[in-house]
Structures are given as structure tokens and as C-alpha cells.
Motif scaffolding. Structure first.
Motif, PDB file in Angstrom:
ATOM      1  N   PHE A  36       0.822  -1.209   0.000  1.00 15.32           N
ATOM      2  CA  PHE A  36       0.000   0.000   0.000  1.00 15.32           C
ATOM      3  C   PHE A  36       0.860   1.264   0.000  1.00 15.32           C
ATOM      4  N   SER A  37       2.056   1.187   0.582  1.00 16.13           N
ATOM      5  CA  SER A  37       2.880   2.394   0.735  1.00 16.13           C
ATOM      6  C   SER A  37       3.850   2.613  -0.416  1.00 16.13           C
ATOM      7  N   CYS A  38       4.139   1.581  -1.182  1.00 18.30           N
ATOM      8  CA  CYS A  38       5.184   1.705  -2.211  1.00 18.30           C
ATOM      9  C   CYS A  38       4.836   2.816  -3.213  1.00 18.30           C
ATOM     10  N   PRO A  39       5.707   3.829  -3.361  1.00 18.05           N
ATOM     11  CA  PRO A  39       5.397   4.923  -4.285  1.00 18.05           C
ATOM     12  C   PRO A  39       5.440   4.490  -5.745  1.00 18.05           C
ATOM     13  N   LYS A  40       5.955   3.295  -6.001  1.00 10.63           N
ATOM     14  CA  LYS A  40       6.010   2.782  -7.374  1.00 10.63           C
ATOM     15  C   LYS A  40       4.985   1.672  -7.604  1.00 10.63           C
ATOM     16  N   GLN A  41       4.106   1.487  -6.649  1.00  8.16           N
ATOM     17  CA  GLN A  41       3.029   0.474  -6.748  1.00  8.16           C
ATOM     18  C   GLN A  41       3.559  -0.938  -7.030  1.00  8.16           C
ATOM     19  N   ILE A  42       4.678  -1.264  -6.441  1.00  7.26           N
ATOM     20  CA  ILE A  42       5.202  -2.628  -6.582  1.00  7.26           C
ATOM     21  C   ILE A  42       4.397  -3.541  -5.650  1.00  7.26           C
ATOM     22  N   PRO A  43       3.925  -4.693  -6.141  1.00  8.46           N
ATOM     23  CA  PRO A  43       3.122  -5.582  -5.281  1.00  8.46           C
ATOM     24  C   PRO A  43       4.020  -6.380  -4.336  1.00  8.46           C
ATOM     25  N   VAL A  44       4.635  -5.684  -3.400  1.00  4.36           N
ATOM     26  CA  VAL A  44       5.694  -6.253  -2.565  1.00  4.36           C
ATOM     27  C   VAL A  44       5.215  -7.498  -1.809  1.00  4.36           C
ATOM     28  N   GLU A  45       4.071  -7.384  -1.171  1.00  4.81           N
ATOM     29  CA  GLU A  45       3.606  -8.509  -0.357  1.00  4.81           C
ATOM     30  C   GLU A  45       3.306  -9.724  -1.229  1.00  4.81           C
ATOM     31  N   GLN A  46       2.754  -9.504  -2.413  1.00  2.00           N
ATOM     32  CA  GLN A  46       2.488 -10.634  -3.322  1.00  2.00           C
ATOM     33  C   GLN A  46       3.788 -11.302  -3.757  1.00  2.00           C
ATOM     34  N   ASP A  47       4.820 -10.501  -3.946  1.00  2.00           N
ATOM     35  CA  ASP A  47       6.130 -11.062  -4.321  1.00  2.00           C
ATOM     36  C   ASP A  47       6.643 -11.974  -3.205  1.00  2.00           C
ATOM     37  N   ILE A  48       6.504 -11.490  -1.962  1.00  3.91           N
ATOM     38  CA  ILE A  48       6.959 -12.282  -0.816  1.00  3.91           C
ATOM     39  C   ILE A  48       6.167 -13.589  -0.747  1.00  3.91           C
ATOM     40  N   LEU A  49       4.862 -13.458  -0.969  1.00  5.33           N
ATOM     41  CA  LEU A  49       3.991 -14.637  -0.933  1.00  5.33           C
ATOM     42  C   LEU A  49       4.416 -15.669  -1.989  1.00  5.33           C
ATOM     43  N   GLN A  50       4.707 -15.187  -3.194  1.00  8.85           N
ATOM     44  CA  GLN A  50       5.119 -16.104  -4.274  1.00  8.85           C
ATOM     45  C   GLN A  50       6.413 -16.820  -3.929  1.00  8.85           C
ATOM     46  N   ILE A  51       7.373 -16.068  -3.385  1.00 12.75           N
ATOM     47  CA  ILE A  51       8.663 -16.675  -3.032  1.00 12.75           C
ATOM     48  C   ILE A  51       8.443 -17.739  -1.955  1.00 12.75           C
ATOM     49  N   GLU A  52       7.628 -17.383  -0.947  1.00 10.05           N
ATOM     50  CA  GLU A  52       7.377 -18.319   0.151  1.00 10.05           C
ATOM     51  C   GLU A  52       6.705 -19.595  -0.336  1.00 10.05           C
TER      52      GLU A  52
END
Ligand code: FES
Length: 244
Positions: free
Chosen positions: A204-220
């Protein structure tokens, strides 16, 4: 032009205090512009970081009104006034050096630990647009540290790599010309990716709208499917939208 009260959390290396400035601002005036105006015309002792003023260099992250972490050069003052005031503070989870300047060293060191850079394989393959799409958003990361600042995990796990770290893992893991492949998942595990609580504040905070949490989820999920990351008892038991 309207008058705005700009409150800034100052830190001199020993103690903190809130200092107040009154300035006239236009609709388009950014936080970076008021900081520069204060520094140039009112108080040259104010310290902050601003370089590109184009949301590219990632140096100008600040916290505003105690609730949002933003890029100062991209955020307008008037849109964030509360009763005519705005409070500007340094980012969290990083040591404050002076006023709004924080030490980025900690997360940069952690990026080094996960080898967050491209390591080319010997038999380089042609790259097509569909290959780039797999990590297109992640290449936009400007290392601003905002995701690191909003992450609540550091309260319980200081050794957590941090969202920014795993964005780098994801970007190179998805690159078919990267030599490390699944070794990147091993590095993510060593950097405690499983401590992530999936609150999504980083996304929600990323100024570049990177889906950070989804990336973490995929790696996990991938790591657990491959047996690289240990599945915890009673952990994720649902199917993934990522095809594994
Ligand atoms: S000054 Fe470069 S991102 Fe804001």
C-alpha cells in the motif's frame, strides 16, 4: 497562496523536538519544496535529503502526519494539511542521523546479504517482452526505504530482511538469465522471509506500486513447494493463485 503550518521533527544527535514554521503554499507546492524553502530562507540548519525531485532517486522519503510514508518530492502539502497543519518526521525502522535524514545503511547491507543484483548465467538467452513482464514492476524499485519504514515485523524480528530485500530477490529470481535461480530462495529463507506477517503495508505504501507482499507470498509458496523453505505447522494451507 494559503498559509500552512509546517511542523518538523528535528533531531540534533541527542534529543528530538518539534519545530514549527509558517509558510505560504500553492496547490502544487510539494513537501520537498517547502523543506528547501525553509532551508534556503528561514533555517539553514534543517537537514533533509532531496536530489532528483522526480520520484527517481529514492532519497526523499518522510513520514507525514504520523500515518503515511511518502516521497517528499511527489507529495503535495495542501492535499495533506490537517486543520492547516502538516507534521513531517523521518522514516521509521532506521537510525536517524539528523532531523529528517535516516541511515539507509541497514537495508542496503541486507540487500548485499541476498545478493540483490543481477548475476548473469553463461548461456545467455534472448529476452522477450513476456519475459520482462514477469518482473517489470520490481525493476521500478528506487530503494527509497518506505516499505522498510512501514514494516511492523522489525518490532519482533530485527533480523528480518525487510520488504525491499525480497523485492530484489523476486526481481532476479524471475529473470531467466540470472545464474542463481533457486539459490535466491535459499538466501531469502536465510534472511527470514517467513517472518513476514502479510499485512500488506509495504504494497500500500510503495510509491512505485510494486506488489511487494504478493512477491513475498510467491517466493514463500514456491520455496515451500520445493522444500527449500520449511512449512510451518498450521501455516499456509490454501492454494495459490500462482500456479504452484
Ligand atoms: S528527490 Fe529523488 S525521489 Fe524524491
Amino acid at each position: 497562496m494559503d498559509e500552512a503550518i509546517i511542523k518538523i521533527k528535528r533531531f540534533d544527535g541527542i534529543k528530538s523536538r518539534i519545530q514549527e514554521y509558517r509558510l505560504n503554499v500553492q496547490d502544487r507546492t510539494t513537501i520537498a519544496e517547502v523543506l528547501m524553502q525553509i532551508h534556503d530562507t528561514v533555517d539553514p540548519t534543517l537537514s533533509f535529503r532531496v536530489q532528483c525531485r522526480s520520484a527517481i532517486c529514492g532519497t526523499c522519503g518522510v513520514k507525514i502526519n504520523g500515518e503515511k510514508d511518502v516521497l517528499a518530492c511527489k507529495t503535495k502539502v495542501k492535499e495533506n494539511l490537517q486543520n492547516g497543519e502538516i507534521l513531517i518526521e523521518p522514516l521509521s525502522n532506521m537510525e536517524v542521523i539528523k532531523d529528517l535524514v535516516v541511515d539507509h545503511g541497514e537495508f542496503l547491507y541486507k540487500i548485499k546479504e541476498v545478493k540483490g543484483w543481477f548475476i548473469p548465467r553463461e548461456d545467455f538467452q534472448p529476452v522477450y517482452p513476456e519475459d520482462l513482464q514477469k518482473f517489470d514492476k520490481e525493476t521500478d524499485c528506487i530503494l527509497c526505504g518506505i516499505c522498510y519504514s512501514v514494516c511492523p515485523v522489525f518490532e519482533t524480528d530485527k533480523n528480518f530482511g525487510g520488504p525491499i530485500n525480497f523485492v530484489k530477490v523476486f526481481r532476479f529470481w524471475k529473470d531467466k538469465n540470472d545464474a542463481l535461480k533457486d539459490e535466491r530462495i535459499v538466501l531469502a529463507e536465510k534472511n527470514r522471509i517467513t517472518s513476514c506477517v502479510h499485512c500488506k503495508y509495504c504494497s500500500f505504501s510503495c510509491p512505485k506500486q510494486i506488489p511487494v507482499e504478493q512477491d513475498i507470498l510467491q517466493i514463500e509458496f514456491y520455496g515451500k513447494q520445493k522444500g527449500i523453505i520449511k512449512k510451518e505447522e498450521g501455516g499456509f494451507g490454501f492454494s495459490t493463485p500462482f500456479g504452484f
